[in-house]
Write a protein that holds these residues in place. Sequence first.
Motif, PDB file in Angstrom:
ATOM      1  N   GLU A 291      97.989  30.116 -47.743  1.00  0.00           N
ATOM      2  CA  GLU A 291      97.106  31.074 -48.793  1.00  0.00           C
ATOM      3  C   GLU A 291      96.699  32.387 -47.648  1.00  0.00           C
ATOM      4  OE1 GLU A 291      96.997  30.696 -51.643  1.00  0.00           O
ATOM      5  OE2 GLU A 291      97.411  28.634 -51.974  1.00  0.00           O
ATOM      6  N   LEU A 292      96.353  32.252 -46.431  1.00  0.00           N
ATOM      7  CA  LEU A 292      95.879  33.325 -45.901  1.00  0.00           C
ATOM      8  C   LEU A 292      96.792  34.283 -45.457  1.00  0.00           C
ATOM      9  CD1 LEU A 292      92.967  31.639 -43.878  1.00  0.00           C
ATOM     10  CD2 LEU A 292      92.684  33.004 -45.563  1.00  0.00           C
ATOM     11  N   THR A 293      98.371  33.772 -45.205  1.00  0.00           N
ATOM     12  CA  THR A 293      99.098  34.619 -44.764  1.00  0.00           C
ATOM     13  C   THR A 293      99.778  35.337 -46.035  1.00  0.00           C
ATOM     14  OG1 THR A 293     100.527  32.842 -44.654  1.00  0.00           O
ATOM     15  CG2 THR A 293      99.641  33.450 -42.518  1.00  0.00           C
ATOM     16  N   ASP A 294      99.792  34.353 -47.142  1.00  0.00           N
ATOM     17  CA  ASP A 294     100.381  35.053 -48.530  1.00  0.00           C
ATOM     18  C   ASP A 294      99.813  36.259 -49.087  1.00  0.00           C
ATOM     19  OD1 ASP A 294     102.488  33.323 -48.424  1.00  0.00           O
ATOM     20  OD2 ASP A 294     101.962  31.900 -50.121  1.00  0.00           O
ATOM     21  N   MET A 295      98.365  36.347 -48.683  1.00  0.00           N
ATOM     22  CA  MET A 295      97.719  37.569 -49.454  1.00  0.00           C
ATOM     23  C   MET A 295      98.176  38.648 -48.686  1.00  0.00           C
ATOM     24  SD  MET A 295      93.714  36.067 -48.446  1.00  0.00           S
ATOM     25  CE  MET A 295      93.024  34.676 -49.498  1.00  0.00           C
ATOM     26  N   ALA A 296      98.630  38.976 -47.568  1.00  0.00           N
ATOM     27  CA  ALA A 296      99.394  39.972 -47.027  1.00  0.00           C
ATOM     28  C   ALA A 296     100.741  40.177 -47.229  1.00  0.00           C
ATOM     29  CB  ALA A 296      99.000  40.283 -45.454  1.00  0.00           C
ATOM     30  N   TRP A 297     101.518  39.006 -47.263  1.00  0.00           N
ATOM     31  CA  TRP A 297     102.917  38.970 -47.260  1.00  0.00           C
ATOM     32  C   TRP A 297     103.292  39.133 -48.807  1.00  0.00           C
ATOM     33  CZ3 TRP A 297     107.379  39.883 -45.584  1.00  0.00           C
ATOM     34  CH2 TRP A 297     108.394  39.265 -45.938  1.00  0.00           C
TER      35      TRP A 297
ATOM     36  N   ALA B  13      92.922  37.489 -40.010  1.00  0.00           N
ATOM     37  CA  ALA B  13      93.658  37.044 -39.296  1.00  0.00           C
ATOM     38  C   ALA B  13      94.970  36.685 -39.998  1.00  0.00           C
ATOM     39  CB  ALA B  13      92.960  35.636 -38.666  1.00  0.00           C
ATOM     40  N   GLY B  14      95.269  36.288 -40.986  1.00  0.00           N
ATOM     41  CA  GLY B  14      96.414  36.076 -41.754  1.00  0.00           C
ATOM     42  C   GLY B  14      97.010  37.454 -41.843  1.00  0.00           C
ATOM     43  N   THR B  15      96.349  38.322 -42.169  1.00  0.00           N
ATOM     44  CA  THR B  15      97.036  39.886 -42.204  1.00  0.00           C
ATOM     45  C   THR B  15      97.548  40.265 -41.008  1.00  0.00           C
ATOM     46  OG1 THR B  15      95.515  40.540 -43.954  1.00  0.00           O
ATOM     47  CG2 THR B  15      96.965  42.114 -42.957  1.00  0.00           C
ATOM     48  N   HIS B  16      96.816  40.161 -39.822  1.00  0.00           N
ATOM     49  CA  HIS B  16      97.509  40.499 -38.387  1.00  0.00           C
ATOM     50  C   HIS B  16      98.670  39.689 -38.245  1.00  0.00           C
ATOM     51  CE1 HIS B  16      94.451  43.436 -37.165  1.00  0.00           C
ATOM     52  NE2 HIS B  16      93.750  42.479 -37.622  1.00  0.00           N
ATOM     53  N   LEU B  17      98.454  38.364 -38.439  1.00  0.00           N
ATOM     54  CA  LEU B  17      99.823  37.330 -37.913  1.00  0.00           C
ATOM     55  C   LEU B  17     100.689  37.776 -38.914  1.00  0.00           C
ATOM     56  CD1 LEU B  17     100.255  34.813 -36.460  1.00  0.00           C
ATOM     57  CD2 LEU B  17      99.460  33.562 -38.266  1.00  0.00           C
ATOM     58  N   THR B  18     100.661  38.114 -40.206  1.00  0.00           N
ATOM     59  CA  THR B  18     101.894  38.326 -41.063  1.00  0.00           C
ATOM     60  C   THR B  18     102.628  39.735 -40.492  1.00  0.00           C
ATOM     61  OG1 THR B  18     100.931  37.359 -42.926  1.00  0.00           O
ATOM     62  CG2 THR B  18     102.682  39.153 -43.273  1.00  0.00           C
ATOM     63  N   HIS B  19     101.692  40.782 -40.294  1.00  0.00           N
ATOM     64  CA  HIS B  19     102.403  42.127 -39.722  1.00  0.00           C
ATOM     65  C   HIS B  19     103.021  41.792 -38.386  1.00  0.00           C
ATOM     66  CE1 HIS B  19     101.329  44.572 -43.257  1.00  0.00           C
ATOM     67  NE2 HIS B  19     100.163  44.032 -43.112  1.00  0.00           N
ATOM     68  N   ASP B  20     102.386  41.160 -37.724  1.00  0.00           N
ATOM     69  CA  ASP B  20     102.941  40.781 -36.306  1.00  0.00           C
ATOM     70  C   ASP B  20     104.152  40.266 -36.561  1.00  0.00           C
ATOM     71  OD1 ASP B  20     102.886  40.405 -33.257  1.00  0.00           O
ATOM     72  OD2 ASP B  20     103.108  38.357 -33.834  1.00  0.00           O
ATOM     73  N   ALA B  21     104.508  38.908 -37.628  1.00  0.00           N
ATOM     74  CA  ALA B  21     105.714  38.418 -37.736  1.00  0.00           C
ATOM     75  C   ALA B  21     106.741  39.205 -38.276  1.00  0.00           C
ATOM     76  CB  ALA B  21     105.402  37.158 -38.501  1.00  0.00           C
ATOM     77  N   MET B  22     106.298  40.214 -39.160  1.00  0.00           N
ATOM     78  CA  MET B  22     107.224  41.112 -39.672  1.00  0.00           C
ATOM     79  C   MET B  22     107.746  42.242 -38.604  1.00  0.00           C
ATOM     80  SD  MET B  22     105.040  42.035 -43.277  1.00  0.00           S
ATOM     81  CE  MET B  22     106.011  43.743 -43.497  1.00  0.00           C
ATOM     82  N   GLN B  23     106.926  42.448 -37.807  1.00  0.00           N
ATOM     83  CA  GLN B  23     107.423  43.642 -36.651  1.00  0.00           C
ATOM     84  C   GLN B  23     108.360  42.819 -35.738  1.00  0.00           C
ATOM     85  OE1 GLN B  23     103.469  44.739 -35.137  1.00  0.00           O
ATOM     86  NE2 GLN B  23     103.567  46.797 -36.486  1.00  0.00           N
ATOM     87  N   ARG B  24     108.162  41.666 -35.429  1.00  0.00           N
ATOM     88  CA  ARG B  24     108.900  40.586 -34.737  1.00  0.00           C
ATOM     89  C   ARG B  24     110.338  40.580 -35.363  1.00  0.00           C
ATOM     90  NH1 ARG B  24     106.345  35.127 -33.801  1.00  0.00           N
ATOM     91  NH2 ARG B  24     104.632  36.023 -34.953  1.00  0.00           N
ATOM     92  N   ARG B  25     110.286  40.166 -36.763  1.00  0.00           N
ATOM     93  CA  ARG B  25     111.445  40.170 -37.349  1.00  0.00           C
ATOM     94  C   ARG B  25     112.210  41.353 -37.399  1.00  0.00           C
ATOM     95  NH1 ARG B  25     111.377  38.194 -43.752  1.00  0.00           N
ATOM     96  NH2 ARG B  25     111.312  36.174 -42.667  1.00  0.00           N
ATOM     97  N   GLU B  26     111.764  42.415 -37.532  1.00  0.00           N
ATOM     98  CA  GLU B  26     112.410  43.850 -37.681  1.00  0.00           C
ATOM     99  C   GLU B  26     113.039  44.285 -36.327  1.00  0.00           C
ATOM    100  OE1 GLU B  26     109.623  46.699 -39.248  1.00  0.00           O
ATOM    101  OE2 GLU B  26     109.664  45.923 -41.205  1.00  0.00           O
TER     102      GLU B  26
END
Length: 246
Positions: free
Chosen positions: A178-184, A229-242
Motif C-alpha cells: 500500500e505504501l509504495t503504490d501510493m506513489a507508483w 518512505a514509500g514515496t522515496h523508495l518508489t522514486h529511488d526504484a524508478m531512477q534505478r530502473r531508468e
Amino acid sequence: MHLTSHRKRRNVSRMGPVLASISKAFEQLRDPAILRVAAKSIAITMLIFVIAGVGVFFGLEWLFAWLEWEAGGFARAAAAVIIAALAFWFLFRVVALAVLQFFADEVVIAVEKAHYPDLAERAVPLPFRRDLANSLKGLGRALTFNLLALPVAAVLFFTAFGPAIVFLLVNAVLLGRELTDMAWLRHSGEPPLPSPVQRSERLMLGSAIAAMMLVPFLNFIAPIVGAAAGTHLTHDAMQRREGGDA
C-alpha cells in the motif's frame, strides 16, 4: 558458501534504499505540508475511535437491557473500555491506513516537490473515483487478511509474542504494497505497470512501519512516515530502473 554470502550481500544492498527512505521520511516530518496531513489523519482516526467507543457503550446498554442483565454502570463502562481497547489494538492499523489513503496524494506531492521535482512533473493525479476505489480495495485487503490471521493469533494467544508476530507479518506484507503504490500509481499509467520496487524491499519497509505501529505514540505518525518512505523508495526504484534501461 559463495552462494550464501552472495545472497547476504544482496539482502544488505536492498536494505540500503529502505533505510535511506525511512531516514528521509523522518527528516521530512518538519515539512509543514506533511505536518498538516499528519494532524488531519490523526484527528480523523481518533474521532473514528471515539465515535466507535461511544457506540460500543450504548450498544452494551441496549444488549444488557435486552438480556435483562442488571449490570451496574461500572460494569458497562469496564466492558466498553475493554472492547474499545481490543478494537483499537486490532483495528488501528487498518483505520489509520484507510484514513491516510484519502490524504496520500498530499504526502506524495510534498515528497516529490522537495526531492524529485523532475519526476513530479510527469505524475498524473488519480481521479477521485480511482483513488476511492484503491482506498476501498486496500481497506478490504487489510480487513480480510487481519481477520484470516485471527485464528492463528488465537492459537498463539498464551505465548509471549505469538499474536503480535502474526499480525506484524501480515501487516508487513499489506503495508509494503500500500505504501509504495501510493506513489507508483501516479506514474504507472493505465492500466498500471508492475511496480519497480522489489518485493523484498516492500516487505522490509512494511515490516519497519508495522513494527512502528506497535509502539505507543509512535504509531500515530507511523502511517505518515510510511507514506513518505514509500514515496522515496518508489522514486529511488524508478531512477534505478531508468538508469539500468539507459
